[in-house]
Scaffold this motif. Structure first.
Motif, PDB file in Angstrom:
ATOM      1  N   ARG A   1      43.629  40.536  35.770  1.00 33.94           N
ATOM      2  CA  ARG A   1      45.056  40.857  35.618  1.00 33.94           C
ATOM      3  C   ARG A   1      45.745  39.814  34.747  1.00 33.94           C
ATOM      4  O   ARG A   1      46.567  40.149  33.897  1.00 33.94           O
ATOM      5  CB  ARG A   1      45.722  40.930  36.984  1.00 33.94           C
ATOM      6  N   SER A   2      45.395  38.568  34.934  1.00 35.49           N
ATOM      7  CA  SER A   2      45.971  37.500  34.128  1.00 35.49           C
ATOM      8  C   SER A   2      45.562  37.642  32.668  1.00 35.49           C
ATOM      9  O   SER A   2      46.376  37.439  31.760  1.00 35.49           O
ATOM     10  CB  SER A   2      45.541  36.143  34.677  1.00 35.49           C
ATOM     11  N   LEU A   3      44.295  38.004  32.421  1.00 32.47           N
ATOM     12  CA  LEU A   3      43.808  38.190  31.051  1.00 32.47           C
ATOM     13  C   LEU A   3      44.578  39.309  30.346  1.00 32.47           C
ATOM     14  O   LEU A   3      45.077  39.127  29.226  1.00 32.47           O
ATOM     15  CB  LEU A   3      42.311  38.513  31.060  1.00 32.47           C
ATOM     16  N   VAL A   4      44.716  40.453  31.006  1.00 31.70           N
ATOM     17  CA  VAL A   4      45.418  41.585  30.398  1.00 31.70           C
ATOM     18  C   VAL A   4      46.900  41.271  30.246  1.00 31.70           C
ATOM     19  O   VAL A   4      47.501  41.548  29.205  1.00 31.70           O
ATOM     20  CB  VAL A   4      45.200  42.871  31.227  1.00 31.70           C
TER      21      VAL A   4
ATOM     22  N   VAL B   1      41.072  33.783  26.316  1.00 30.16           N
ATOM     23  CA  VAL B   1      40.322  33.413  27.518  1.00 30.16           C
ATOM     24  C   VAL B   1      40.681  31.995  27.950  1.00 30.16           C
ATOM     25  O   VAL B   1      40.880  31.725  29.139  1.00 30.16           O
ATOM     26  CB  VAL B   1      38.802  33.568  27.284  1.00 30.16           C
ATOM     27  N   ARG B   2      40.787  31.070  26.990  1.00 25.93           N
ATOM     28  CA  ARG B   2      41.173  29.687  27.333  1.00 25.93           C
ATOM     29  C   ARG B   2      42.550  29.648  27.973  1.00 25.93           C
ATOM     30  O   ARG B   2      42.751  28.975  28.991  1.00 25.93           O
ATOM     31  CB  ARG B   2      41.170  28.818  26.075  1.00 25.93           C
ATOM     32  N   THR B   3      43.491  30.361  27.401  1.00 20.74           N
ATOM     33  CA  THR B   3      44.850  30.386  27.950  1.00 20.74           C
ATOM     34  C   THR B   3      44.843  30.989  29.345  1.00 20.74           C
ATOM     35  O   THR B   3      45.494  30.464  30.258  1.00 20.74           O
ATOM     36  CB  THR B   3      45.773  31.219  27.028  1.00 20.74           C
ATOM     37  N   THR B   4      44.101  32.051  29.519  1.00 22.68           N
ATOM     38  CA  THR B   4      44.021  32.710  30.830  1.00 22.68           C
ATOM     39  C   THR B   4      43.415  31.779  31.875  1.00 22.68           C
ATOM     40  O   THR B   4      43.940  31.653  32.981  1.00 22.68           O
ATOM     41  CB  THR B   4      43.185  34.001  30.731  1.00 22.68           C
ATOM     42  N   LEU B   5      42.324  31.115  31.519  1.00 24.40           N
ATOM     43  CA  LEU B   5      41.686  30.214  32.481  1.00 24.40           C
ATOM     44  C   LEU B   5      42.582  29.020  32.816  1.00 24.40           C
ATOM     45  O   LEU B   5      42.578  28.538  33.956  1.00 24.40           O
ATOM     46  CB  LEU B   5      40.332  29.759  31.948  1.00 24.40           C
TER      47      LEU B   5
ATOM     48  N   ILE C   1      45.389  31.548  44.962  1.00 18.24           N
ATOM     49  CA  ILE C   1      44.678  32.807  44.750  1.00 18.24           C
ATOM     50  C   ILE C   1      43.780  33.092  45.949  1.00 18.24           C
ATOM     51  O   ILE C   1      42.964  32.253  46.328  1.00 18.24           O
ATOM     52  CB  ILE C   1      43.812  32.732  43.470  1.00 18.24           C
ATOM     53  N   PRO C   2      43.905  34.269  46.562  1.00 13.74           N
ATOM     54  CA  PRO C   2      42.999  34.616  47.669  1.00 13.74           C
ATOM     55  C   PRO C   2      41.561  34.706  47.160  1.00 13.74           C
ATOM     56  O   PRO C   2      41.298  35.258  46.089  1.00 13.74           O
ATOM     57  CB  PRO C   2      43.488  35.994  48.125  1.00 13.74           C
ATOM     58  N   ARG C   3      40.632  34.152  47.889  1.00 15.62           N
ATOM     59  CA  ARG C   3      39.231  34.071  47.445  1.00 15.62           C
ATOM     60  C   ARG C   3      38.574  35.439  47.268  1.00 15.62           C
ATOM     61  O   ARG C   3      37.671  35.587  46.457  1.00 15.62           O
ATOM     62  CB  ARG C   3      38.401  33.232  48.424  1.00 15.62           C
ATOM     63  N   ASP C   4      39.020  36.449  47.985  1.00 12.29           N
ATOM     64  CA  ASP C   4      38.414  37.766  47.826  1.00 12.29           C
ATOM     65  C   ASP C   4      39.000  38.539  46.636  1.00 12.29           C
ATOM     66  O   ASP C   4      38.475  39.584  46.260  1.00 12.29           O
ATOM     67  CB  ASP C   4      38.557  38.584  49.107  1.00 12.29           C
ATOM     68  N   ASP C   5      40.066  38.023  46.015  1.00  3.70           N
ATOM     69  CA  ASP C   5      40.698  38.700  44.882  1.00  3.70           C
ATOM     70  C   ASP C   5      40.626  37.902  43.585  1.00  3.70           C
ATOM     71  O   ASP C   5      41.425  38.130  42.675  1.00  3.70           O
ATOM     72  CB  ASP C   5      42.170  38.975  45.187  1.00  3.70           C
ATOM     73  N   VAL C   6      39.669  37.003  43.450  1.00  7.44           N
ATOM     74  CA  VAL C   6      39.606  36.149  42.255  1.00  7.44           C
ATOM     75  C   VAL C   6      39.350  36.983  41.004  1.00  7.44           C
ATOM     76  O   VAL C   6      40.038  36.813  39.987  1.00  7.44           O
ATOM     77  CB  VAL C   6      38.523  35.054  42.419  1.00  7.44           C
TER      78      VAL C   6
END
Length: 168
Positions: free
Chosen positions: A44-47, A19-23, A33-38
């Motif tokens: 997607r980044s986490l997986v 989670v830290r790496t992803t954030l 990053i588009p605000r409606d797709d956060v």
């Protein structure tokens, strides 16, 4: 995020690190990053980060002579819940990383097949196949098969009505 990462990795400390790496990765690209797709982008980044780590870490795990013991937190939880959670954790750990990701996203996160396909960058048919094979592997896993076969509640004996004596 930590719960999902915990289901993906099987280890709480690895999940927190994931989670830290992803954030950190998301923070570096925050303006793009588009605000409606956060939510989609973060998931997607986490997986994706998890799948990359499993590909890289596979060689390191194969080279170590033994696996280090995992630290576990002591939680005041009933013994049956602990047994179920442990059995599910062992069964999920036996799945390949991509199949585990599909099962977790489908049944824990509640995402649809199209959303998972978009997240993983594959077709909906691939997601269906991974989900079907993953659930079949979970059902066949020895730790879960014993729990699924044994009834959780013992059947009650046939009772007689107090007045008529008929069985109910």
């Amino acid at each position: 995020m930590v719960r999902t990462a915990h289901l993906l990795t099987g280890d709480l400390h690895e999940a927190e690190d994931l989670v830290r790496t992803t954030l950190a990765r998301v923070r570096a690209r925050w303006r793009r990053i588009p605000r409606d797709d956060v939510d989609f982008y973060v998931r997607r980044s986490l997986v994706g980060t998890h799948l990359r780590r499993t590909r890289r870490g596979r060689a390191a795990r194969l080279l170590t002579p033994f696996l280090p013991e995992r630290a576990r937190r002591a939680l005041p939880v009933p013994a049956t819940a602990v047994g179920r959670r442990d059995a599910l954790g062992r069964a999920l750990a036996a799945l390949p990383a991509r199949r585990r990701a599909v099962v977790v996203l489908r049944h824990w996160e509640g995402l649809g097949e199209a959303e998972i396909a978009q997240l993983l960058g594959c077709s909906a048919g691939t997601v269906k196949a991974h989900a079907r094979r993953g659930l079949a592997a979970l059902r066949a896993h020895p730790s879960l098969a014993a729990r699924l076969a044994a009834p959780s509640v013992a059947p009650s004996p046939a009772r007689r009505h107090p007045v008529s004596g008929a069985r109910s």
